[in-house]
Design a protein around this motif. Structure first.
Motif, PDB file in Angstrom:
ATOM      1  N   SER A 117       7.189  -4.450   0.370  1.00  0.00           N
ATOM      2  CA  SER A 117       7.121  -3.369   1.345  1.00  0.00           C
ATOM      3  C   SER A 117       7.858  -3.840   2.593  1.00  0.00           C
ATOM      4  CB  SER A 117       5.656  -3.070   1.668  1.00  0.00           C
ATOM      5  OG  SER A 117       5.572  -2.126   2.701  1.00  0.00           O
ATOM      6  N   HIS A 164      11.693 -10.479 -10.365  1.00  0.00           N
ATOM      7  CA  HIS A 164      11.868  -9.143  -9.804  1.00  0.00           C
ATOM      8  C   HIS A 164      10.795  -8.962  -8.744  1.00  0.00           C
ATOM      9  CE1 HIS A 164      11.274  -4.696  -9.757  1.00  0.00           C
ATOM     10  NE2 HIS A 164      12.582  -4.772  -9.599  1.00  0.00           N
ATOM     11  N   ASP A 165      11.168  -8.454  -7.569  1.00  0.00           N
ATOM     12  CA  ASP A 165      10.217  -8.285  -6.475  1.00  0.00           C
ATOM     13  C   ASP A 165      10.351  -6.887  -5.892  1.00  0.00           C
ATOM     14  OD1 ASP A 165       8.219  -9.105  -4.666  1.00  0.00           O
ATOM     15  OD2 ASP A 165       9.722  -9.656  -3.174  1.00  0.00           O
ATOM     16  N   ASN A 166       9.226  -6.326  -5.507  1.00  0.00           N
ATOM     17  CA  ASN A 166       9.172  -4.984  -4.942  1.00  0.00           C
ATOM     18  C   ASN A 166       8.376  -5.041  -3.639  1.00  0.00           C
ATOM     19  OD1 ASN A 166       9.346  -2.264  -4.593  1.00  0.00           O
ATOM     20  ND2 ASN A 166       7.799  -1.757  -6.119  1.00  0.00           N
ATOM     21  N   SER A 168      14.075  -0.197  -1.944  1.00  0.00           N
ATOM     22  CA  SER A 168      14.794  -1.018  -2.923  1.00  0.00           C
ATOM     23  C   SER A 168      13.881  -2.085  -3.518  1.00  0.00           C
ATOM     24  CB  SER A 168      15.988  -1.719  -2.270  1.00  0.00           C
ATOM     25  OG  SER A 168      16.960  -0.802  -1.854  1.00  0.00           O
ATOM     26  N   THR A 169      14.280  -2.566  -4.682  1.00  0.00           N
ATOM     27  CA  THR A 169      13.652  -3.743  -5.266  1.00  0.00           C
ATOM     28  C   THR A 169      14.707  -4.844  -5.302  1.00  0.00           C
ATOM     29  OG1 THR A 169      14.202  -3.129  -7.539  1.00  0.00           O
ATOM     30  CG2 THR A 169      12.090  -2.336  -6.669  1.00  0.00           C
ATOM     31  N   ALA A 187      16.536   2.369  -5.132  1.00  0.00           N
ATOM     32  CA  ALA A 187      15.413   3.111  -5.733  1.00  0.00           C
ATOM     33  C   ALA A 187      15.908   4.334  -6.472  1.00  0.00           C
ATOM     34  CB  ALA A 187      14.443   3.516  -4.635  1.00  0.00           C
TER      35      ALA A 187
END
Length: 163
Positions: free
Chosen positions: A122, A118-120, A51-52, A163
């Motif tokens: 790990s 917006h953040d992606n 997910s982001t 995602a």
């Protein structure tokens, strides 16, 4: 969350909002140091892998006294097993608010500061990610107040996007 069309067919693909969490603060916060201090934060435990996240922040009722020049803020992300944990998402500032030029030695209401990021990151399922805003007085020697006199509402809202 499983979404369906009006005819009952499942909607497939990414981009759905999986969850929303938020936090609100109404008490006054004084920043009288050039060191960053936590203003607001909220944890989220991702529901799905990959997910982001979209983070909405509102810093309300910002006020500077006659000897503080402006406020600087950063968005933070932390959490066990989270890439980039315990560090600022953006190396540079999230925002600066100078008030009004020519009024450096005046008391000024700086208003409301808003931001969307917006953040992606790990992460592994089961990890908790904490997003927050840290801020500080930048330049000058006085005090910056958030939620001036306890009359504002500062908030953070985090949306997990599948995602």
């Amino acid at each position: 969350i499983n979404y369906t069309k009006a005819n009952g067919e499942p909607i497939v693909g990414g981009g759905k909002v999986l969850q929303v969490v938020s936090h609100f603060i109404t008490s006054a916060i004084n920043l009288n140091s050039s060191s960053y201090a936590s203003v607001i934060s909220k944890a989220i435990t991702p529901a799905k892998a990959g997910s982001t996240f979209v983070i909405f922040t509102t810093i309300d009722g910002v006020y500077k006294d006659a000897t503080a020049n402006y406020i600087r803020g950063k968005l933070t992300r932390s959490g066990t097993g989270v890439s980039g944990g315990a560090s600022f998402i953006n190396v540079a500032k999230l925002w600066d608010h100078y008030g009004y030029y020519g009024m450096v030695s005046s008391q000024i209401d700086l208003g409301t500061l808003t931001n969307v990021c917006h953040d992606n990151p790990s992460y592994s399922l089961g990890n908790t990610i904490t997003y927050g805003v840290d801020a500080r007085r930048f330049d000058g020697s006085g005090t910056i107040q958030i939620n001036k006199w306890g009359e504002g509402t500062t908030s953070i809202l985090i949306m997990e996007i599948g995602a």
